[in-house]
Design a protein around this motif. Structure first.
Motif, PDB file in Angstrom:
ATOM      1  N   GLU A   9      11.294  21.627 -10.985  1.00  0.00           N
ATOM      2  CA  GLU A   9      11.393  22.574 -10.783  1.00  0.00           C
ATOM      3  C   GLU A   9      10.521  23.786 -11.247  1.00  0.00           C
ATOM      4  N   GLU A  10       9.939  23.699 -12.547  1.00  0.00           N
ATOM      5  CA  GLU A  10       9.230  24.492 -13.037  1.00  0.00           C
ATOM      6  C   GLU A  10       7.726  24.570 -12.490  1.00  0.00           C
ATOM      7  N   ALA A  13       8.300  26.587  -9.148  1.00  0.00           N
ATOM      8  CA  ALA A  13       8.411  27.867  -9.459  1.00  0.00           C
ATOM      9  C   ALA A  13       6.968  28.521  -9.978  1.00  0.00           C
ATOM     10  N   LEU A  41      13.315  25.106  -1.402  1.00  0.00           N
ATOM     11  CA  LEU A  41      13.441  25.450  -2.828  1.00  0.00           C
ATOM     12  C   LEU A  41      12.215  26.470  -3.246  1.00  0.00           C
ATOM     13  N   ALA A  42      11.057  26.141  -2.791  1.00  0.00           N
ATOM     14  CA  ALA A  42       9.887  26.940  -2.933  1.00  0.00           C
ATOM     15  C   ALA A  42      10.030  28.484  -2.312  1.00  0.00           C
ATOM     16  N   LEU A  45      12.423  30.524  -4.227  1.00  0.00           N
ATOM     17  CA  LEU A  45      11.814  31.047  -5.441  1.00  0.00           C
ATOM     18  C   LEU A  45      10.572  32.041  -5.265  1.00  0.00           C
TER      19      LEU A  45
ATOM     20  N   LEU B 108       3.309  28.975   1.734  1.00  0.00           N
ATOM     21  CA  LEU B 108       4.583  29.618   1.260  1.00  0.00           C
ATOM     22  C   LEU B 108       5.143  30.873   2.537  1.00  0.00           C
ATOM     23  N   PHE B 150       7.793  34.322 -14.338  1.00  0.00           N
ATOM     24  CA  PHE B 150       7.024  34.803 -12.786  1.00  0.00           C
ATOM     25  C   PHE B 150       6.066  36.062 -13.261  1.00  0.00           C
ATOM     26  N   MET B 178      15.231  26.459 -15.185  1.00  0.00           N
ATOM     27  CA  MET B 178      14.530  26.171 -13.733  1.00  0.00           C
ATOM     28  C   MET B 178      15.500  25.370 -12.907  1.00  0.00           C
TER      29      MET B 178
END
Lengths: 217, 189
Positions: A9-10, A13, A41-42, A45, B108, B150, B178
């Protein structure tokens, strides 16, 4: 394609936050192309990034900032942007190459040892990871190795396994310097992986360790 | 801010971006007032100089103007969209190599094609509410870790400093935060 091994996950992220170096970002992005769960998920985020941006304390902006920006707009100024060049036609043996890798120059296969080849991918790097393809013949026992820094591996074709699991197409192996393993390529099909490995010297060292046992043969 | 106020704001921001696509300068000024000061903060937190941060905030808004016609409210919320633009400009500014490309970004940005999305596409606002609610259910400490990861230039060092935990512990805390965020994103509210 059933994908069972994913980036942490990190790491996702860090991709969403723009905190990964380009080499690692390319390999994580390549996984996301193949993996719906990680893509979703991305995307969440990135939404989180937007929400957190909205919560940042506003800084003072130059009083004439809007006017100046509108003046730039009137001058027809485009934002300074580097556009990815259109992907060149790929050699047939690379048809499985993910889109994230295609804009980069791709080198030639280099012999690394019996049945093992590597092929550099010209991702610009400063202090980040080096990106390359690794190809190994069916049944190859890769030498036991550890990592200096992280090593991200995405399986594009074939399959390998080590103590932490089996890795088939789309699977993602994230190893750091605490990991010691000995990947074995499954019999039946050659295995091609996309790898991002941190550090120039580490790469040489890693390759040295890989190369050494073969060179003695 | 309550959920409704958030939704109203997001709807307003969306309308402004759509208006900017039609070259509406008043809507642009409103967007500018909302985003530019926050984008500047984002750049400062990333370790850029005040002048550079100001420039990048303006560059971000210039890009918003130029790209507004590409904005699709069914695919991304307005804040996520501007965040992506700002993030990409920040990446370019911090990479010495100007050939740097933003592959990860483009990916993305790319919509989740409907053919890969089995179920009905959640509306953007619903999706964003889900993310907002997940963030809201993190502990204060975890939310701060996520925030720092972030926006800080050296997130690990900054997390360690501001939470007073050793650098070696940061990685595991970040991992836990996370993982927890993911669990919250996946669990019904």
């Amino acid at each position: 394609m059933t994908i069972s091994q994913h980036p942490t996950e990190e790491t996702l992220a860090a991709l969403a936050a723009g905190q990964l170096d380009e080499g690692r970002a390319v390999v994580v992005a390549a996984h996301i192309e193949m993996c719906l769960a990680c893509r979703s998920l991305a995307s969440d985020l990135v939404s989180a990034g937007g929400i957190l941006l909205g919560e940042l304390a506003p800084s003072e902006i130059a009083r004439d900032a809007v006017a100046r920006t509108l003046a730039r707009i009137d001058r027809g100024e485009a934002a300074a942007e580097v556009l990815a060049k259109p992907a060149a036609a790929l050699p047939p043996d690379l048809s499985m190459l993910p889109a994230s890798v295609r804009p980069y120059p791709i080198g030639r296969w280099h012999w690394m040892g019996p049945g093992v080849y590597w092929r550099p991918i010209g991702v610009p790097r400063e202090a980040g990871a080096r990106v390359f393809l690794l190809k190994a013949a069916p049944g190859t026992n890769m030498p036991h190795h550890t990592h200096k820094g992280t090593e991200l591996t995405l399986v594009l074709r074939g399959e390998f396994s080590h103590a932490l699991g089996n890795f088939g197409p789309g699977d993602f192996d994230e190893a750091d310097d605490s990991v010691e393993h000995q990947p074995i390529v499954s019999a039946g099909e050659e295995c091609i992986c996309l790898v991002a490995m941190e550090g120039r010297l580490q790469l040489l060292g890693w390759m040295g360790r890989i190369l050494q046992p073969f060179v003695r043969i | 801010m309550g959920e409704h106020a958030d939704q109203d704001l997001q709807t307003e921001l969306t309308n402004w971006i759509v208006a900017v696509a039609g070259k509406d300068r008043a809507a642009f000024a409103s967007l500018f007032q909302h985003f530019a000061p926050r984008v500047k903060t984002m750049m400062l937190r990333a370790g850029l100089s005040p002048q550079r941060s100001e420039d990048l905030a303006q560059d971000t808004m210039l890009a918003v103007w130029n790209k507004a016609h590409l904005f699709d409210p069914a695919r991304a919320g307005p804040s996520a969209w501007v965040f992506t633009i700002a993030r990409n400009l920040r990446i370019d500014a911090q990479r010495r190599n100007q050939r740097a490309r933003r592959i990860e970004a483009d990916l993305l940005d790319a919509p989740l094609a409907e053919d890969v999305l089995p179920d009905a596409v959640l509306s953007t606002i619903e999706a964003e509410n889900r993310v907002r609610s997940a963030l809201g259910r993190l502990s204060q400490e975890q939310l701060q870790i996520v925030r720092l990861s972030f926006f800080e230039d050296r997130p690990h060092g900054e997390i360690s400093r501001s939470l007073g935990i050793p650098l070696g512990t940061v990685k595991s805390r970040l991992r836990l935060a996370m993982k927890h965020l993911r669990k919250l994103l996946e669990s019904p509210q």
